[in-house]
Scaffold this motif. Structure first.
Motif, PDB file in Angstrom:
ATOM      1  N   GLU A  68      32.582 -18.191  -5.023  1.00 28.26           N
ATOM      2  CA  GLU A  68      33.930 -18.648  -5.361  1.00 28.26           C
ATOM      3  C   GLU A  68      34.978 -17.923  -4.524  1.00 28.26           C
ATOM      4  OE1 GLU A  68      34.514 -18.034  -9.520  1.00 28.26           O
ATOM      5  OE2 GLU A  68      32.927 -19.447 -10.088  1.00 28.26           O
ATOM      6  N   LEU A  69      34.852 -16.614  -4.411  1.00 29.89           N
ATOM      7  CA  LEU A  69      35.821 -15.836  -3.641  1.00 29.89           C
ATOM      8  C   LEU A  69      35.763 -16.177  -2.161  1.00 29.89           C
ATOM      9  CD1 LEU A  69      35.517 -12.365  -5.382  1.00 29.89           C
ATOM     10  CD2 LEU A  69      37.394 -14.009  -5.568  1.00 29.89           C
ATOM     11  N   ASN A  70      34.557 -16.381  -1.630  1.00 30.70           N
ATOM     12  CA  ASN A  70      34.431 -16.762  -0.222  1.00 30.70           C
ATOM     13  C   ASN A  70      35.070 -18.118   0.034  1.00 30.70           C
ATOM     14  OD1 ASN A  70      33.158 -14.433   0.621  1.00 30.70           O
ATOM     15  ND2 ASN A  70      31.102 -15.254   0.304  1.00 30.70           N
ATOM     16  N   ALA A  74      38.219 -18.733   2.473  1.00 33.28           N
ATOM     17  CA  ALA A  74      38.120 -19.689   3.582  1.00 33.28           C
ATOM     18  C   ALA A  74      39.220 -20.733   3.495  1.00 33.28           C
ATOM     19  CB  ALA A  74      36.752 -20.349   3.584  1.00 33.28           C
ATOM     20  N   GLU A  75      39.558 -21.205   2.278  1.00 37.08           N
ATOM     21  CA  GLU A  75      40.625 -22.178   2.088  1.00 37.08           C
ATOM     22  C   GLU A  75      41.963 -21.616   2.569  1.00 37.08           C
ATOM     23  OE1 GLU A  75      40.944 -25.339   0.628  1.00 37.08           O
ATOM     24  OE2 GLU A  75      38.771 -25.517   0.787  1.00 37.08           O
ATOM     25  N   ARG A  76      42.180 -20.351   2.296  1.00 33.20           N
ATOM     26  CA  ARG A  76      43.451 -19.722   2.645  1.00 33.20           C
ATOM     27  C   ARG A  76      43.660 -19.719   4.167  1.00 33.20           C
ATOM     28  NH1 ARG A  76      44.324 -13.921   0.300  1.00 33.20           N
ATOM     29  NH2 ARG A  76      44.192 -15.129  -1.600  1.00 33.20           N
ATOM     30  N   PHE A  77      42.603 -19.535   4.935  1.00 34.74           N
ATOM     31  CA  PHE A  77      42.748 -19.429   6.384  1.00 34.74           C
ATOM     32  C   PHE A  77      42.516 -20.744   7.117  1.00 34.74           C
ATOM     33  CE2 PHE A  77      42.229 -15.006   5.162  1.00 34.74           C
ATOM     34  CZ  PHE A  77      43.304 -14.465   5.844  1.00 34.74           C
ATOM     35  N   ARG A  78      42.068 -21.778   6.442  1.00 36.72           N
ATOM     36  CA  ARG A  78      41.924 -23.096   7.066  1.00 36.72           C
ATOM     37  C   ARG A  78      43.277 -23.795   7.166  1.00 36.72           C
ATOM     38  NH1 ARG A  78      36.853 -25.462   3.872  1.00 36.72           N
ATOM     39  NH2 ARG A  78      35.459 -23.798   4.449  1.00 36.72           N
TER      40      ARG A  78
END
Length: 79
Positions: A68-70, A74-78
């Protein structure tokens, strides 16, 4: 501090003795079918099976949370 550690050690020792005495009492004074229902069919390794089950459950929760954290990271930097 030393007194506190001493009393914690005494409490742990008393707890271990109480649990072992309770398990011995249950093994000695209950019918086989009731014992197997309470302690399971493998009555010699109850503590080891319990600890193993807790560890496996912890590992599953850890892996799920890590995924979940990964994904969130990943969503934050996409974007």
């Amino acid at each position: 501090m030393v007194k506190r550690l001493f009393w914690i050690g005494v409490g742990i020792a008393v707890g271990v003795v109480a649990v072992s005495k309770a398990q011995s009492y249950v093994k000695a004074n209950t019918p086989k079918t009731a014992r197997e229902f309470i302690l399971g069919p493998d009555q010699t390794n109850v503590a080891a099976r319990t600890l193993n089950g807790l560890f496996q459950e912890f590992q599953q929760a850890r892996i799920q949370r890590e995924s979940e954290l990964n994904a969130r990271y990943a969503e934050r930097f996409r974007a």
